[in-house]
Design an enzyme around this catalytic site. Structure first.
Site, short mmCIF file in Angstrom:
data_model
loop_
_atom_site.label_atom_id
_atom_site.label_comp_id
_atom_site.label_asym_id
_atom_site.label_seq_id
_atom_site.Cartn_x
_atom_site.Cartn_y
_atom_site.Cartn_z
N GLY A 12 -38.98 71.03 82.95
CA GLY A 12 -39.07 70.39 84.26
C GLY A 12 -37.63 69.95 84.91
O GLY A 12 -37.40 69.00 85.57
N SER A 14 -35.88 71.95 86.96
CA SER A 14 -35.56 72.73 88.10
C SER A 14 -34.87 71.89 89.44
O SER A 14 -34.18 72.35 90.09
CB SER A 14 -36.60 73.48 88.76
OG SER A 14 -37.74 72.79 88.93
N TYR A 155 -52.66 59.75 87.15
CA TYR A 155 -51.09 59.56 86.85
C TYR A 155 -50.93 58.52 85.94
O TYR A 155 -50.35 58.56 84.79
CB TYR A 155 -50.51 59.69 88.10
CG TYR A 155 -49.04 59.55 88.11
CD1 TYR A 155 -48.25 60.76 87.88
CD2 TYR A 155 -48.17 58.38 88.17
CE1 TYR A 155 -46.88 60.83 87.66
CE2 TYR A 155 -46.96 58.40 88.04
CZ TYR A 155 -46.13 59.78 88.01
OH TYR A 155 -44.90 59.80 88.03
N ILE A 188 -37.91 56.60 92.40
CA ILE A 188 -36.69 57.70 92.39
C ILE A 188 -36.77 58.52 93.53
O ILE A 188 -37.66 59.09 93.87
CB ILE A 188 -36.56 58.14 91.04
CG1 ILE A 188 -36.68 57.29 90.13
CG2 ILE A 188 -35.09 58.81 90.93
CD1 ILE A 188 -35.89 56.08 90.06
P1 NAP Z 1 -40.10 66.68 90.72
O1 NAP Z 1 -38.83 66.53 91.64
O2 NAP Z 1 -41.51 67.02 91.36
O3 NAP Z 1 -39.86 67.88 89.66
C1 NAP Z 1 -40.90 67.81 88.88
C2 NAP Z 1 -40.50 69.01 87.60
O4 NAP Z 1 -41.48 69.13 86.58
C3 NAP Z 1 -40.00 70.32 88.21
O5 NAP Z 1 -38.84 70.79 87.41
C4 NAP Z 1 -41.16 71.17 87.92
O6 NAP Z 1 -40.97 72.46 87.95
C5 NAP Z 1 -41.76 70.41 86.34
N1 NAP Z 1 -43.05 70.97 86.23
C6 NAP Z 1 -44.28 70.70 87.05
N2 NAP Z 1 -45.26 71.04 86.23
C7 NAP Z 1 -44.86 71.86 85.46
C8 NAP Z 1 -45.55 72.59 84.42
N3 NAP Z 1 -46.84 72.88 84.27
N4 NAP Z 1 -44.76 73.12 83.25
C9 NAP Z 1 -43.38 72.89 83.34
N5 NAP Z 1 -42.68 72.16 84.10
C10 NAP Z 1 -43.42 71.65 85.45
O7 NAP Z 1 -40.39 65.33 89.99
P2 NAP Z 1 -39.44 64.20 89.41
O8 NAP Z 1 -39.57 62.96 90.48
O9 NAP Z 1 -37.99 64.69 89.25
O10 NAP Z 1 -40.15 63.47 88.31
C11 NAP Z 1 -39.72 63.98 87.05
C12 NAP Z 1 -40.37 63.07 85.90
O11 NAP Z 1 -40.39 61.59 86.36
C13 NAP Z 1 -41.99 63.25 86.07
O12 NAP Z 1 -42.75 63.05 84.82
C14 NAP Z 1 -42.42 62.04 86.97
O13 NAP Z 1 -43.85 61.66 86.78
C15 NAP Z 1 -41.45 61.02 86.43
N6 NAP Z 1 -41.20 60.11 87.37
C16 NAP Z 1 -40.93 60.08 88.84
C17 NAP Z 1 -40.84 59.17 89.41
C18 NAP Z 1 -40.15 59.19 91.03
O14 NAP Z 1 -40.03 58.25 91.47
N7 NAP Z 1 -39.65 60.14 91.36
C19 NAP Z 1 -40.95 57.84 88.82
C20 NAP Z 1 -41.55 57.39 87.61
C21 NAP Z 1 -41.63 58.63 86.88
P3 NAP Z 1 -41.12 73.69 89.02
O15 NAP Z 1 -39.96 73.44 89.79
O16 NAP Z 1 -41.30 74.78 88.23
O17 NAP Z 1 -42.38 73.14 89.61
#
Ligand code: NAP
Length: 248
Positions: A12, A14, A155, A188
């Site tokens: 993930g 990207s 989640y 975040i």
């Molecule tokens: P994001 O901006 O939505 O990015 C999600 C990433 O996961 C993208 O690169 C997406 O790829 C990839 N992804 C989704 N489904 C996938 C699949 N089936 N196979 C492979 N890759 C997949 O999310 P983020 O906020 O950066 O979150 C990253 C991690 O941190 C996640 O595990 C999230 O639960 C965790 N997190 C985030 C927050 C927050 O506040 N943002 C808080 C706590 C935890 P594509 O671009 O190809 O869709």
């Protein structure tokens, strides 16, 4: 003698937190970093950002919810660059809704993408780490895995599951020089949180002593530490990075 570079795999990558982690790791010149995305376009955007930053890395397509895609992706990385000795399981999704209205597919997709992926991708890279008697697995969980959050039973279950899986796997493999840890982000600033309404954002901010969202780079630096040689005696641990919102 020139030391061979280690390979780090970041799922993930990207955008958001995964992209920041890929950059943080690639700044270490002893690493080649492979980031994954679900589409070919996403994979080439990862290759482009490494080129733009002048860092050693590449993008590949991999769907972490699909066993054959994971097997194929890990094979591809291993034959092109070598076995991944650092794995960051970062890919994750949300499908929010109250339990009473939650569809079975929303439950299954989140559990499979967020938790099933950790089982799947970790298993696929473990042999290489065991052979090397060195490895780092860092799993991205979430503050809500411990706090709970209305509207996110799927989640929160997946994220709490990641932490239990990590402690168990750490007990299985730490004797082989492989550590397994979690980083639990708070709120975040990424596309995942930009979807939230202003009201939700405001009420979230009121629970954060630092009164701001975190930056992806603030998660990446902690992941970078856990992936480093310096973190050699840390395993089965979850580090919270949340501006004081939850103190574990
Ligand atoms: P994001 O901006 O939505 O990015 C999600 C990433 O996961 C993208 O690169 C997406 O790829 C990839 N992804 C989704 N489904 C996938 C699949 N089936 N196979 C492979 N890759 C997949 O999310 P983020 O906020 O950066 O979150 C990253 C991690 O941190 C996640 O595990 C999230 O639960 C965790 N997190 C985030 C927050 C927050 O506040 N943002 C808080 C706590 C935890 P594509 O671009 O190809 O869709």
């Amino acid at each position: 003698m020139v030391q061979k570079k280690k390979v780090a795999l970041v799922t993930g990558a990207s955008r958001g937190i995964g992209q920041a982690i890929a950059k943080e790791l690639a700044m270490d010149e002893s690493l080649t970093v492979i980031g994954t995305a679900t589409t070919e376009d996403g994979a080439s955007s990862i290759s482009h950002y490494f080129a733009k930053w002048g860092l050693d890395g590449d993008g590949i397509k991999m769907d972490v919810s699909d066993p054959s895609s994971v097997e194929e992706g890990v094979k591809q990385v291993t034959s092109a660059y070598g076995p991944p000795l650092i794995l960051v399981n970062n890919a994750g999704i949300t499908r929010d809704g109250l339990l009473l209205r939650m569809k079975e597919a929303d439950w299954n997709d989140v559990i499979d993408t967020n938790l099933g992926s950790i089982y799947r991708v970790s298993k696929a890279v473990l042999k290489g780490m065991m052979k090397e008697r060195w490895g780092r697995i860092v799993n991205v969980s979430s503050v809500v895995g411990q706090m709970g959050n209305a509207g996110q039973v799927n989640y929160c279950a997946s994220k709490a599951g990641i932490e239990g899986l990590s402690r168990s796997l750490a007990k299985e493999i730490s004797g082989r020089g492989i550590t397994v840890n979690c980083v639990a982000p708070g709120f975040i600033d990424t596309s995942m949180t930009s979807e939230l309404t202003d009201d939700v954002k405001e009420s979230m901010l009121s629970t954060i002593p630092m009164k701001r969202l975190g930056e992806p780079s603030e998660i990446a630096s902690v992941v970078g530490f856990l992936a480093s040689k310096q973190a050699s005696y840390v395993t089965g641990e979850t580090i919270h990075v949340n501006g004081g919102m939850f103190m574990g």
